[in-house]
Design a protein around this motif. Structure first.
Motif, mmCIF file in Angstrom:
data_model
loop_
_atom_site.group_PDB
_atom_site.id
_atom_site.type_symbol
_atom_site.label_atom_id
_atom_site.label_comp_id
_atom_site.label_asym_id
_atom_site.label_seq_id
_atom_site.Cartn_x
_atom_site.Cartn_y
_atom_site.Cartn_z
ATOM 1 N N ALA A 153 0.840 -1.208 0.000
ATOM 2 C CA ALA A 153 0.000 0.000 0.000
ATOM 3 C C ALA A 153 0.874 1.258 0.000
ATOM 4 O O ALA A 153 0.604 2.218 -0.741
ATOM 5 N N LEU A 154 1.919 1.264 0.814
ATOM 6 C CA LEU A 154 2.809 2.431 0.857
ATOM 7 C C LEU A 154 3.490 2.636 -0.496
ATOM 8 O O LEU A 154 3.627 3.772 -0.971
ATOM 9 N N GLU A 155 3.899 1.535 -1.116
ATOM 10 C CA GLU A 155 4.592 1.632 -2.407
ATOM 11 C C GLU A 155 3.642 2.122 -3.499
ATOM 12 O O GLU A 155 3.993 2.999 -4.287
ATOM 13 N N GLU A 156 2.445 1.568 -3.551
ATOM 14 C CA GLU A 156 1.483 1.992 -4.571
ATOM 15 C C GLU A 156 1.120 3.465 -4.386
ATOM 16 O O GLU A 156 0.913 4.191 -5.353
ATOM 17 N N ALA A 157 1.058 3.893 -3.130
ATOM 18 C CA ALA A 157 0.729 5.296 -2.853
ATOM 19 C C ALA A 157 1.903 6.225 -3.135
ATOM 20 O O ALA A 157 1.730 7.445 -3.183
ATOM 21 N N GLY A 158 3.088 5.665 -3.299
ATOM 22 C CA GLY A 158 4.269 6.516 -3.434
ATOM 23 C C GLY A 158 4.547 7.300 -2.164
ATOM 24 O O GLY A 158 5.088 8.408 -2.211
ATOM 25 N N ALA A 159 4.160 6.739 -1.040
ATOM 26 C CA ALA A 159 4.309 7.438 0.244
ATOM 27 C C ALA A 159 5.715 7.207 0.795
ATOM 28 O O ALA A 159 6.194 6.078 0.806
ATOM 29 N N PRO A 160 6.358 8.250 1.256
ATOM 30 C CA PRO A 160 7.690 8.074 1.849
ATOM 31 C C PRO A 160 7.583 7.303 3.160
ATOM 32 O O PRO A 160 6.738 7.624 4.002
ATOM 33 N N TYR A 161 8.409 6.282 3.306
ATOM 34 C CA TYR A 161 8.399 5.528 4.566
ATOM 35 C C TYR A 161 9.762 4.919 4.805
ATOM 36 O O TYR A 161 10.538 4.717 3.865
ATOM 37 N N VAL A 162 10.022 4.623 6.058
ATOM 38 C CA VAL A 162 11.230 3.894 6.402
ATOM 39 C C VAL A 162 10.819 2.592 7.074
ATOM 40 O O VAL A 162 9.909 2.571 7.911
ATOM 41 N N TYR A 219 -6.492 3.157 7.579
ATOM 42 C CA TYR A 219 -5.937 4.506 7.707
ATOM 43 C C TYR A 219 -5.281 4.966 6.404
ATOM 44 O O TYR A 219 -5.571 6.046 5.887
ATOM 45 N N LEU A 220 -4.406 4.141 5.863
ATOM 46 C CA LEU A 220 -3.700 4.525 4.634
ATOM 47 C C LEU A 220 -4.659 4.651 3.459
ATOM 48 O O LEU A 220 -4.495 5.534 2.606
ATOM 49 N N GLY A 221 -5.638 3.779 3.415
ATOM 50 C CA GLY A 221 -6.609 3.821 2.321
ATOM 51 C C GLY A 221 -7.312 5.158 2.245
ATOM 52 O O GLY A 221 -7.482 5.737 1.158
ATOM 53 N N ALA A 222 -7.702 5.673 3.400
ATOM 54 C CA ALA A 222 -8.407 6.954 3.437
ATOM 55 C C ALA A 222 -7.478 8.115 3.078
ATOM 56 O O ALA A 222 -7.878 9.078 2.429
ATOM 57 N N ARG A 223 -6.239 8.026 3.475
ATOM 58 C CA ARG A 223 -5.306 9.136 3.239
ATOM 59 C C ARG A 223 -4.739 9.168 1.830
ATOM 60 O O ARG A 223 -4.310 10.222 1.360
ATOM 61 N N HIS A 224 -4.669 8.021 1.187
ATOM 62 C CA HIS A 224 -3.960 7.951 -0.089
ATOM 63 C C HIS A 224 -4.836 7.469 -1.242
ATOM 64 O O HIS A 224 -4.326 6.980 -2.251
ATOM 65 N N ILE A 269 -8.075 1.248 -7.906
ATOM 66 C CA ILE A 269 -7.402 0.210 -7.137
ATOM 67 C C ILE A 269 -7.536 0.523 -5.639
ATOM 68 O O ILE A 269 -7.547 1.686 -5.240
ATOM 69 N N SER A 270 -7.673 -0.522 -4.856
ATOM 70 C CA SER A 270 -7.764 -0.345 -3.404
ATOM 71 C C SER A 270 -6.723 -1.225 -2.722
ATOM 72 O O SER A 270 -6.114 -2.097 -3.341
ATOM 73 N N TYR A 271 -6.565 -1.005 -1.422
ATOM 74 C CA TYR A 271 -5.598 -1.831 -0.689
ATOM 75 C C TYR A 271 -5.986 -3.299 -0.716
ATOM 76 O O TYR A 271 -5.115 -4.170 -0.647
ATOM 77 N N ALA A 272 -7.265 -3.610 -0.853
ATOM 78 C CA ALA A 272 -7.671 -5.019 -0.919
ATOM 79 C C ALA A 272 -7.174 -5.681 -2.210
ATOM 80 O O ALA A 272 -6.820 -6.860 -2.218
ATOM 81 N N ASP A 273 -7.151 -4.921 -3.312
ATOM 82 C CA ASP A 273 -6.586 -5.470 -4.550
ATOM 83 C C ASP A 273 -5.120 -5.825 -4.357
ATOM 84 O O ASP A 273 -4.654 -6.876 -4.811
ATOM 85 N N LEU A 274 -4.394 -4.938 -3.714
ATOM 86 C CA LEU A 274 -2.962 -5.192 -3.481
ATOM 87 C C LEU A 274 -2.765 -6.428 -2.615
ATOM 88 O O LEU A 274 -1.858 -7.233 -2.848
#
Lengths: 238, 238
Positions: free
Chosen positions: A21-30, A76-81, A166-171
């Protein structure tokens, strides 16, 4: 804001559903526990002192929020991204599908650990044989049949579980196919023939530019026999 | 609006977590499968035709919405009936606790069905003995220890898991205590001594006027050996 993901550093496991989910969103994370001292930091956050510590990894630090439970992190991520519909009905539907995938994933885990996570596979391999046989004959077809039907029946236009986006459930469904191909190649070859829509969805996810880049990167941990999806030849069936 | 709850009519099971929330909320509902023709209606809604059918009971019909997965139903009811905080952080925290209870409950189920839900207990009683022993020695103490710590550490004032207002997670934790007392009376007597805050929370839930009325009513199904919490003497340990 840069997210901090906390998960076991050597496996895909449940953390992978968050990573995708983080990768598909292109969200910066460590991916904290994969860095130096990271596992110790993770254990401190779990057992240590926080009033809202998680029961188990994965958990996500998002600013001041510390969010545990895979499906909850995805909520949480689904709603934000934009990885879930905004309207109540669609948002709940995607979460429902995710919780069903969580159950499915737990049953995969229990194929090799039907008695206890505290014991080695070797100490429960006989029970694992019984459980895996039931899983492949009955449970995996039931879950796949369900998701195939969801894809066949949906009224919303578009290729994804919840319609056009696309949604997090697809991923996560993509990851189930990936993992089951690894763990049970013979049984999966048979299952895939009867669940074409799921396979097509898997392939569409794999072609997403950010997902394709992620899968080709060192950030994607290889499947192995410490994770949830394990390849024990004796558990697979033709 | 009168809710329609769909769940197996003869057991508490996962449906009980929804019933407790509906009862505490004072929300009008009909427990469909307990009425005439109700199980057939439930099966039709599951397998039949709906584009958003659930994988398994329980599911809740709320107007046009059909919501599956216990924790997802509670997420919905929590927001509508004040059984969860409104702010993001508290809402996610309560959901996280609920998902942890869902995992706990699944592990209770697997004490008597470690191999397959398709087989009778008698066909897996040996494996059940191993799994139940591990559950009582390791897993139940870990979950109870976690919730006891949550209650000890919380910063919000008030008696409940999320502070001053009761949430659906409190109701579900009450049910875990109820169920484990039934299934494992000897092991629970021992566990309760070390988890006083959880026991106190259980007692506070039991005293809620609507919950007390519900528990005394015929709407509360008795525990039995078809449900998730089953009393098999040989699985209990002193």
């Amino acid at each position: 804001m840069r997210y901090e993901l906390y998960y076991w550093p050597e496996i895909q496991g449940r953390g992978e559903l968050v990573r995708l989910a983080l990768e598909e969103a292109g969200a910066p994370y460590v991916d904290v526990a994969r860095g130096k001292g990271g596992v110790a930091a993770m254990m401190r956050l779990m057992g240590g002192g926080g009033a809202r510590a998680a029961f188990a990894p994965p958990f996500l630090k998002a600013g001041k929020l510390l969010i545990g439970q895979t499906a909850n992190i995805l909520l949480y991520l689904g709603a934000r991204h934009g990885l879930a519909p905004e309207a109540d009905a669609g948002r709940l539907w995607v979460h429902q599908l995710q919780l069903t995938i969580a159950d499915f994933l737990q049953e995969v885990h229990d194929t090799h650990h039907p008695i206890s996570g505290n014991l080695y596979y070797e100490d429960q391999h006989r029970e694992a044989g019984r459980r895996a046989a039931d899983f492949l004959a009955s449970r995996a077809p039931k879950y796949f049949g369900y998701f195939e039907t969801v894809l066949a029946r949906k009224k919303a236009k578009g290729a994804w579980l919840a319609g056009g986006r696309i949604s997090y459930a697809d991923l996560s469904l993509f990851q189930m196919v990936e993992g089951l191909r690894y763990a049970f190649p013979r049984a999966m070859a048979r299952l895939e023939r009867r669940h074409r829509r799921i396979v097509a969805l898997h392939d569409r996810v794999a072609r997403r530019p950010r997902i394709a880049a992620y899968l080709a990167s060192p950030r994607r941990i290889a499947f192995n026999e410490q994770g949830i999806f394990r390849r024990y030849r004796e558990l697979d069936s033709a």
